[in-house]
Design an enzyme around this catalytic site. Structure first.
Site, PDB file in Angstrom:
ATOM      1  N   THR A 106     -10.770   0.737  -2.284  1.00 30.25           N
ATOM      2  CA  THR A 106     -11.231   2.119  -2.214  1.00 30.25           C
ATOM      3  C   THR A 106     -12.141   2.339  -3.419  1.00 30.25           C
ATOM      4  OG1 THR A 106      -9.364   2.925  -3.496  1.00 30.25           O
ATOM      5  CG2 THR A 106      -9.099   2.892  -1.092  1.00 30.25           C
ATOM      6  N   HIS A 108      -6.118  -8.710  -7.236  1.00 28.73           N
ATOM      7  CA  HIS A 108      -6.052  -8.345  -8.648  1.00 28.73           C
ATOM      8  C   HIS A 108      -4.814  -8.997  -9.246  1.00 28.73           C
ATOM      9  CE1 HIS A 108      -6.837  -6.028 -12.240  1.00 28.73           C
ATOM     10  NE2 HIS A 108      -5.548  -5.709 -12.266  1.00 28.73           N
ATOM     11  N   ILE A 158     -18.156  -3.898 -10.931  1.00 28.05           N
ATOM     12  CA  ILE A 158     -17.683  -2.618 -10.411  1.00 28.05           C
ATOM     13  C   ILE A 158     -18.642  -2.188  -9.318  1.00 28.05           C
ATOM     14  CG2 ILE A 158     -17.358  -0.170 -10.976  1.00 28.05           C
ATOM     15  CD1 ILE A 158     -16.384  -1.103 -13.737  1.00 28.05           C
TER      16      ILE A 158
END
Ligand code: GAR
Length: 208
Positions: A160, A128, A111
């Site tokens: 984003t 993804h 992350i």
């Protein structure tokens, strides 16, 4: 004389569009991008090149492929950093050493901090394995099967600060078949990922 040399001889500065690819594991999407570029030449024709492959794991199998292809590699181990910010700072330094026009997350399983995302805004892509905005996060294939979905797929999108969100560039759809397991579905989706990721990059390059 090559075009680069001719233009350099004329005193024109030729800027390469460097692509840096981040991986964490097998790197099959990275390999698909490299092979597609070599096969179709969309990198050279747009003054681009795959400049480096960077992994947060030294044992990522994809690093071996990248080295065999003569691509620069680096490892930035997240376990050596106490905070996400510290890891992202070292990662950004490793990326910026290659002056990238485009940073490609290809199975990069970390992350990222908002600061990192901001730094590469508009030139940071992710793939993804779901039809976003459905099933962001982990265990996407099992969740799609459990929800009774009839189709699944993959999404290439601009990154984003919200996990697995952002403007969608490409999607591919595959059926979910009776008796599918997460593994079977993942393999079916992955074959499509290998097609849409190189295509999305080739189409984005002229706008960078
Ligand atoms: C791919 O299926 C990719 O979509 C997924 O990890 C796999 C990496 O495979 N990424 C994510 O789940 C990110 N949220 P690869 O290392 O063989 O390219």
């Amino acid at each position: 004389m090559s075009r680069g040399r001719r233009e350099a001889a004329r005193g024109k500065v030729v800027e390469m569009k460097n692509i840096v690819i981040l991986i964490s594991g097998s790197g099959s999407n990275m390999a698909a991008i490299v092979r597609s570029a070599r096969r179709e030449g969309w990198d050279k024709s747009q003054g681009a090149r795959i400049a480096a492959v960077i992994s947060n794991r030294a044992d990522a199998a994809g690093l071996v492929f990248a080295r065999e292809q003569g691509i620069a590699t680096a490892v930035v181990d997240h376990k050596r950093h106490a905070t996400r910010e510290a890891f992202d700072a070292e990662l950004a330094a490793a990326i910026d050493a290659h002056q990238p026009s485009l940073v490609v997350l290809a199975g990069f399983m970390r992350i990222l901090t908002p600061g990192f995302v901001q730094r590469y805004q508009g030139r940071l892509l992710n793939i993804h394995p779901s039809l976003l905005p459905a099933f962001p996060g982990l265990h996407t294939h099992q969740r799609a099967i459990d929800a009774g979905c009839k189709v699944a797929g993959a999404t290439v999108h601009q990154v984003t600060s919200e996990l697995d969100h952002g403007p969608i560039l490409e999607q591919a759809v595959v059926p979910i078949l009776p008796g599918d397991t997460a593994e079977k579905l993942a393999a079916r989706v992955l074959t499509q990922e290998h097609l849409i990721y190189p295509r999305a990059i080739a189409q984005l390059l002229p706008r960078l």
